[in-house]
Design an enzyme around this catalytic site. Structure first.
Site, PDB file in Angstrom:
ATOM      1  N   HIS A  60       0.807  -1.223   0.000  1.00  0.00           N
ATOM      2  CA  HIS A  60       0.000   0.000   0.000  1.00  0.00           C
ATOM      3  C   HIS A  60       0.836   1.267   0.000  1.00  0.00           C
ATOM      4  CE1 HIS A  60      -3.344  -2.773   0.649  1.00  0.00           C
ATOM      5  NE2 HIS A  60      -3.963  -1.879  -0.081  1.00  0.00           N
ATOM      6  N   GLU A 106     -11.168 -11.053  -5.136  1.00  0.00           N
ATOM      7  CA  GLU A 106      -9.729 -10.974  -4.836  1.00  0.00           C
ATOM      8  C   GLU A 106      -9.223 -12.210  -4.102  1.00  0.00           C
ATOM      9  OE1 GLU A 106      -8.865  -7.406  -2.608  1.00  0.00           O
ATOM     10  OE2 GLU A 106     -10.625  -7.607  -1.360  1.00  0.00           O
ATOM     11  N   ASP A 117      -4.586  -8.651  -4.496  1.00  0.00           N
ATOM     12  CA  ASP A 117      -4.779  -9.779  -3.596  1.00  0.00           C
ATOM     13  C   ASP A 117      -5.030 -11.075  -4.352  1.00  0.00           C
ATOM     14  OD1 ASP A 117      -4.347  -8.777  -1.009  1.00  0.00           O
ATOM     15  OD2 ASP A 117      -6.239  -7.702  -1.102  1.00  0.00           O
ATOM     16  N   CYS A 127      -9.716  -3.200 -10.275  1.00  0.00           N
ATOM     17  CA  CYS A 127      -9.219  -2.046  -9.518  1.00  0.00           C
ATOM     18  C   CYS A 127      -7.860  -2.321  -8.877  1.00  0.00           C
ATOM     19  CB  CYS A 127     -10.230  -1.609  -8.466  1.00  0.00           C
ATOM     20  SG  CYS A 127     -10.497  -2.835  -7.189  1.00  0.00           S
TER      21      CYS A 127
HETATM   22  C1  PEP Z   1      -6.607  -5.449  -4.597  1.00  0.00           C
HETATM   23  O1  PEP Z   1      -6.411  -6.327  -3.762  1.00  0.00           O
HETATM   24  O2  PEP Z   1      -6.311  -5.572  -5.804  1.00  0.00           O
HETATM   25  C2  PEP Z   1      -7.200  -4.166  -4.196  1.00  0.00           C
HETATM   26  C3  PEP Z   1      -7.546  -3.262  -5.095  1.00  0.00           C
HETATM   27  O3  PEP Z   1      -7.329  -3.907  -2.863  1.00  0.00           O
HETATM   28  P1  PEP Z   1      -6.099  -3.480  -1.928  1.00  0.00           P
HETATM   29  O4  PEP Z   1      -4.921  -3.204  -2.819  1.00  0.00           O
HETATM   30  O5  PEP Z   1      -6.524  -2.289  -1.164  1.00  0.00           O
HETATM   31  O6  PEP Z   1      -5.909  -4.691  -1.095  1.00  0.00           O
HETATM   32 MG    MG Z   2      -7.326  -6.139  -1.801  1.00  0.00          MG
END
Ligand code: PEP
Ligand code: MG
Length: 592
Positions: free
Chosen positions: A200, A442, A466, A513
Site C-alpha cells: 500500500h 480478490e 490480492d 481495480c
Molecule cells: C486489490 O487487492 O487488488 C485491491 C484493489 O485492494 P487493496 O490493494 O486495497 O488490497
Molecule cells: Mg485487496
C-alpha cells in the site's frame, strides 16, 4: 548491493513503483540502531547525565506537541489525539524515577538506563491480557524511540509531516500510515528496503505522484543522511553522487517524460474507445475525500475504488457515522453524476489500524480482516453502511465489499445492509434504495464461485493485488519473492476469464481495480479478457486512455485467446508487452 561506478558514483537497484525522477539530499529515517553502549560515569558526571536525560525528555515533548499541532491543523483534533497517550508516557513518574535511580545507583550513562528500564516495561505491557494496556506498549515503544534518538543526538524519528528542507526519504519500511503523513512539499521521492509494487505504500506513492522505489534490501544501512542522490522511479535506480554525465542522461529522461505528458494532455478528456469502437470505462482509485481534485483533473469517469480504511488510520478512535457521512457526501456531490464505488473497511494485511486495536496475527493477510472483521463488528459496519446510505442521495454511490471468500459473507453483508436501510426508513432518513452492491473478486475461492456471487451483486471489481497474492501464494509485500508475483500467470488469466464469463450470464459489470489495471503493459490483456472498466491511481489514467485509443479490441481478444491457451507467464507477458509497445511506443520511452 551497491554497484560502484566511476568517480565515486554508486548505484542501488530496487523495484520501481512510482514514476518520475528526482534529485536531492538523502534523509535516512529509522536507521537500524546498533547496540546501546553501557558506559560507566564518574560520580561527578552524574548531574550531567541527569540533565541530558531531562533535555531529551523536554525535546521529545516539544516534538510530539509539534506533530500534534500539525496533525490537528491538517486532519482535525480527532486524528491528533493519538499523541495524547504518547505525551502521557513522558510524564509517567514510575518510569522516569526508575531511570534516574539506575543512573545514580549504577553510575551509568542515560541511554543505557533509559533503554533498560523502558524495554522492561514494554516487555511486561506487551504480555498482559488487557487490550488497552497492551496498546500502551506500542505508545511506549514509539516514545522511547524518540527519547533515545534525542539522547543519542540522532535525527531519526523525523516528523515526516513537517520537513525543513526538500529531501529524498530512505527508510527500511514506510507504513501506509506514515506515508499518509508525508510532507508532500518537501518529499522529493522515497525509497525503502522492503516492499513490492502492490504494497500500500507503493500504491500511495503513485497516487501522491511521488517518485518511489521499494525492495532496495539494505539501502537504509548503506546510505547516509546528507548524501546527494538521484532517484529514478521509472527504472528503480538510486544513483548516489551522480556525475555530470549521469545527470545529463537523466535530464533527457525527464524531458521525454515532459513531452509525453504534453501528448497525454490531449487524451485526458476523451473517452477510452478502441480503434474498432469498443468503449472501456476509466475510473480512479482514491483514499480520501481530499483526492477529489486529482480525480477531476485525471479524466476519470468516476471512482472505481474508494479505499475507506485511510479514514481510520493515524487516529485513536474510529471515525463516527457523521464524520464518514461528510466524507462520502462530499465525494458523491463533487463527482455526480459519475459513479463512486465506496469499499467498506478493508483493514488488515499491511493496513493496521491503531484505532481498532487489532492484535498482531501470525498471518495478517489471511486473518481477521476486511469483511470478516466487519461482519463480527456490527457497530463499525453499521456506522459505515449508514453513512454511505445517507450520502447516497447526494450523488451516484455504490457499495463494495472487500475480501469476499464465500457466498455466506456476501449474503450476510447484504442482510446487514437491508437491516440498516430499514432503520433509516423508520427514522425517516432519505437514501437511495436502489444503491448498487458489488463484491471484490480478490480471493481464488470468490473467483471460482462468481456464478453464485453474480446472482447477488450488481457488479464485480477484480482486486488483482490480492487475487495474485492468494492464488499464487506469494506475499505481496515481500521483495524476496517479487519475481514469483506474476500477474500474467495462467492461473490469474483463467480466473479473470472465469469471472467475466460468470458476470456476463447475470449482466453483472466487471471492473478491475488492482494495480494491474494501471499497468499499460497488461491493459491489452485485461481488455481482451472482456473487462468493462479499469480503475487506477489518477495520475495513470491519461496513459490508459492514450493506449486504449490506439488499440484494436480484435487484437486484444486475440491476445487473450493466446493467453488462455498458453502455459507460460513469461510468454503471455511478452505478447501483451509487445502489443502495448507496438500501438503506443511513446509510453515506454522512459525505460532505460
Ligand atoms: C486489490 O487487492 O487488488 C485491491 C484493489 O485492494 P487493496 O490493494 O486495497 O488490497
Ligand atoms: Mg485487496
Amino acid at each position: 548491493m551497491a554497484e560502484r561506478l566511476h568517480t565515486g558514483e554508486r548505484m542501488l537497484r530496487g523495484i520501481p513503483v512510482s514514476a518520475g525522477v528526482c534529485r536531492g539530499k538523502i534523509l535516512v529515517i529509522d536507521k537500524p540502531r546498533h547496540a546501546i553502549e553501557r558506559r560507566a560515569v564518574l560520580e561527578a558526571e552524574i548531574p550531567a547525565e541527569l540533565s541530558r536525560l531531562q533535555q531529551a525528555l523536554v525535546k521529545t515533548r516539544e516534538q510530539l506537541q509539534e506533530v500534534q499541532r500539525q496533525l490537528t491543523q491538517s486532519l482535525g483534533p480527532g486524528q491528533a489525539s493519538i499523541f495524547d497517550a504518547h505525551l502521557l508516557v513522558l510524564e509517567d513518574p514510575s518510569v522516569i524515577d526508575e531511570v534516574v535511580r539506575v543512573i545514580q545507583e549504577e553510575q551509568v550513562n542515560a541511554e543505557h538506563a533509559f533503554h533498560r528500564v523502558t524495554d522492561r516495561y514494554i516487555g511486561a505491557l506487551a504480555k498482559v491480557e488487557d487490550e488497552y494496556l497492551r496498546e500502551r506498549a506500542t505508545d511506549m515503544r514509539d516514545v522511547s524511540g524518540r527519547v533515545m534518538n534525542n539522547l543519542l543526538g540522532v535525527n531519526e524519528q523525523v516528523d515526516l509531516a513537517h520537513l525543513t528542507e526538500p529531501c529524498i526519504i530512505i527508510a527500511h519500511d514506510l507504513t501506509p500510515s506514515k506515508t499518509a503523513q508525508l510532507d508532500r512539499k518537501n518529499v522529493l521521492g522515497f525509497a525503502t528496503d522492503i516492499g513490492s509494487r502492490t504494497s500500500h505504500t507503493a500504491i500511495m506513492a503513485r497516487s501522491l505522484r511521488i517518485p518511489a522505489i521499494v525492495g532496495l534490501k539494505n539501502a537504509s544501512e548503506t546510505l547516509e543522511s546528507g548524501e546527494y542522490a538521484l532517484l529514478d522511479g521509472f527504472n528503480g535506480n538510486i544513483v548516489v553522487n551522480p556525475t555530470d554525465q549521469t545527470l545529463f542522461e537523466y535530464g533527457q529522461l525527464v524531458r521525454k517524460q515532459v513531452s509525453l505528458e504534453e501528448k497525454l494532455r490531449d487524451t485526458l478528456n476523451q473517452h477510452a474507445v478502441t480503434l474498432d469502437n469498443h468503449r472501456i470505462f476509466i475510473s480512479a482509485n482514491i483514499e480520501q475525500a481530499g483526492d477529489i481534485e486529482a480525480v477531476r483533473s485525471s479524466g476519470a469517469e468516476g471512482v472505481g475504488l474508494f479505499r475507506t480504511e485511510y479514514l481510520f488510520l493515524n487516529r485513536e478512535h474510529p471515525p463516527t457515522e457523521e464524520e464518514q457521512y461528510q466524507s462520502y457526501r462530499q465525494v458523491a456531490e463533487a463527482l455526480k453524476p459519475n459513479p463512486v464505488v465506496i469499499r467498506t473497511l478493508d483493514l488488515g494485511g499491511d493496513k493496521l489500524l491503531t484505532a481498532l486495536g487489532i492484535p498482531l496475527e501470525m498471518n495478517p493477510f489471511l486473518g481477521w480482516r476486511a469483511i470478516r472483521y466487519c461482519l463480527q463488528h456490527e457497530e463499525i459496519f453499521r456506522a459505515q453502511l449508514r453513512a454511505i446510505l445517507r450520502a447516497s442521495v447526494s450523488g451516484n454511490l455504490k457499495i463494495m465489499y472487500p475480501m469476499i471468500s464465500g457466498l455466506d459473507e456476501l449474503t450476510q453483508a447484504n442482510a446487514f445492509l437491508a437491516q440498516f436501510k430499514a432503520e433509516l426508513r423508520k427514522e425517516g432518513v432519505p437514501f437511495d434504495d436502489k444503491i448498487e452492491v458489488g463484491a471484490m473478486i480478490e480471493t481464488p475461492s470468490a473467483a471460482l464461485i462468481t456464478d453464485a456471487l453474480a446472482k447477488r451483486a450488481q457488479f464485480f471489481s477484480i482486486g488483482t493485488n490480492d487475487l495474485i497474492q492468494y492464488t499464487l501464494a506469494v506475499d505481496r509485500m515481500n521483495e524476496k519473492i517479487a519475481h514469483l508475483y506474476e500477474p500474467t500467470h495462467p492461473a490469474i488469466v483463467r480466473l479473470i476469464k472465469r469471472t467475466v464469463d460468470a458476470a456476463r450470464v447475470q449482466n453483472v459489470w466487471v471492473s478491475v481495480c488492482g494495480e494491474m489495471a494501471g499497468d499499460t503493459v497488461l491493459v491489452p490483456l485485461l481488455i481482451g479478457l472482456g473487462v468493462d472498466e479499469l480503475s487506477a491511481a489518477p495520475p495513470l489514467l491519461a496513459q490508459l486512455k492514450y493506449l486504449i485509443r490506439r488499440l484494436k479490441i480484435s487484437d486484444a481478444k486475440a491476445l487473450a485467446a493466446f493467453a488462455l491457451e498458453c502455459e507460460s507467464a513469461t510468454e503471455i507477458l511478452a505478447r501483451s508487452t509487445a502489443l502495448a509497445q507496438r500501438v503506443a511506443p511513446s509510453l515506454f520511452d522512459t525505460k532505460t
